[in-house]
Design a protein around this motif. Structure first.
Motif, PDB file in Angstrom:
ATOM      1  N   TYR A  15       0.826  -1.210   0.000  1.00 49.35           N
ATOM      2  CA  TYR A  15       0.000   0.000   0.000  1.00 49.35           C
ATOM      3  C   TYR A  15       0.863   1.265   0.000  1.00 49.35           C
ATOM      4  O   TYR A  15       0.477   2.281  -0.593  1.00 49.35           O
ATOM      5  CB  TYR A  15      -0.980  -0.008   1.172  1.00 49.35           C
ATOM      6  CG  TYR A  15      -2.042  -1.068   1.028  1.00 49.35           C
ATOM      7  CD1 TYR A  15      -3.060  -0.932   0.099  1.00 49.35           C
ATOM      8  CD2 TYR A  15      -2.002  -2.223   1.794  1.00 49.35           C
ATOM      9  CE1 TYR A  15      -4.039  -1.906  -0.053  1.00 49.35           C
ATOM     10  CE2 TYR A  15      -2.977  -3.206   1.653  1.00 49.35           C
ATOM     11  CZ  TYR A  15      -3.980  -3.044   0.728  1.00 49.35           C
ATOM     12  OH  TYR A  15      -4.951  -4.010   0.575  1.00 49.35           O
ATOM     13  N   HIS A  62      -6.737 -11.673   0.635  1.00 57.78           N
ATOM     14  CA  HIS A  62      -7.558 -10.489   0.335  1.00 57.78           C
ATOM     15  C   HIS A  62      -6.664  -9.292  -0.023  1.00 57.78           C
ATOM     16  O   HIS A  62      -6.957  -8.541  -0.951  1.00 57.78           O
ATOM     17  CB  HIS A  62      -8.444 -10.134   1.526  1.00 57.78           C
ATOM     18  CG  HIS A  62      -9.118  -8.807   1.375  1.00 57.78           C
ATOM     19  ND1 HIS A  62     -10.173  -8.607   0.526  1.00 57.78           N
ATOM     20  CD2 HIS A  62      -8.842  -7.600   1.933  1.00 57.78           C
ATOM     21  CE1 HIS A  62     -10.538  -7.336   0.572  1.00 57.78           C
ATOM     22  NE2 HIS A  62      -9.745  -6.704   1.426  1.00 57.78           N
ATOM     23  N   ARG A  65      -5.339  -9.564  -3.533  1.00 59.87           N
ATOM     24  CA  ARG A  65      -6.416  -9.290  -4.489  1.00 59.87           C
ATOM     25  C   ARG A  65      -6.754  -7.792  -4.504  1.00 59.87           C
ATOM     26  O   ARG A  65      -6.933  -7.189  -5.569  1.00 59.87           O
ATOM     27  CB  ARG A  65      -7.645 -10.127  -4.135  1.00 59.87           C
ATOM     28  CG  ARG A  65      -8.756 -10.031  -5.166  1.00 59.87           C
ATOM     29  CD  ARG A  65      -9.917 -10.960  -4.870  1.00 59.87           C
ATOM     30  NE  ARG A  65     -10.490 -10.647  -3.566  1.00 59.87           N
ATOM     31  CZ  ARG A  65     -10.694 -11.535  -2.600  1.00 59.87           C
ATOM     32  NH1 ARG A  65     -10.379 -12.793  -2.770  1.00 59.87           N
ATOM     33  NH2 ARG A  65     -11.228 -11.167  -1.446  1.00 59.87           N
ATOM     34  N   ASP A  66      -6.797  -7.181  -3.335  1.00 64.66           N
ATOM     35  CA  ASP A  66      -7.104  -5.752  -3.226  1.00 64.66           C
ATOM     36  C   ASP A  66      -6.039  -4.908  -3.934  1.00 64.66           C
ATOM     37  O   ASP A  66      -6.362  -3.999  -4.707  1.00 64.66           O
ATOM     38  CB  ASP A  66      -7.208  -5.366  -1.753  1.00 64.66           C
ATOM     39  CG  ASP A  66      -7.653  -3.944  -1.538  1.00 64.66           C
ATOM     40  OD1 ASP A  66      -8.621  -3.504  -2.206  1.00 64.66           O
ATOM     41  OD2 ASP A  66      -7.056  -3.257  -0.683  1.00 64.66           O
ATOM     42  N   CYS A  67      -4.775  -5.217  -3.678  1.00 64.31           N
ATOM     43  CA  CYS A  67      -3.683  -4.469  -4.321  1.00 64.31           C
ATOM     44  C   CYS A  67      -3.743  -4.627  -5.832  1.00 64.31           C
ATOM     45  O   CYS A  67      -3.506  -3.670  -6.580  1.00 64.31           O
ATOM     46  CB  CYS A  67      -2.336  -4.933  -3.788  1.00 64.31           C
ATOM     47  SG  CYS A  67      -2.011  -4.393  -2.104  1.00 64.31           S
TER      48      CYS A  67
END
Length: 79
Positions: A15, A62, A65-67
């Motif tokens: 992030y 998760h 997948r989010d990144c």
């Protein structure tokens, strides 16, 4: 002249990498001065007895997948 932006980041955080890409764009667009402040997020987790999401399989899945979703949307090369 505005105050510089302080960017606290962890070298291993995906992030932080994604945020840095946005900060670079904003820096150019608005002629910002960026003060980079490296932190050790893992150290903060340990200090407070928190298990980092990367070490919890369901959360790590998760997070990956989010990144991927974010970087695809922003057209950032991410592996």
């Amino acid at each position: 002249m505005s105050n510089p932006v302080e960017f606290y980041f962890d070298f291993i955080s995906p992030y932080s990498f994604i945020a840095h890409k946005d900060i670079i764009k904003l820096k150019s667009k608005y002629s910002l001065k960026i003060n980079y402040k490296p932190i050790l997020l893992g150290g903060l987790h340990n200090l407070h007895g928190i298990t980092a999401p990367a070490f919890i399989p369901s959360k790590a899945k998760h997070m990956i997948r989010d990144c991927k979703l974010i970087t695809d949307k922003k057209k950032i090369n991410f592996k």
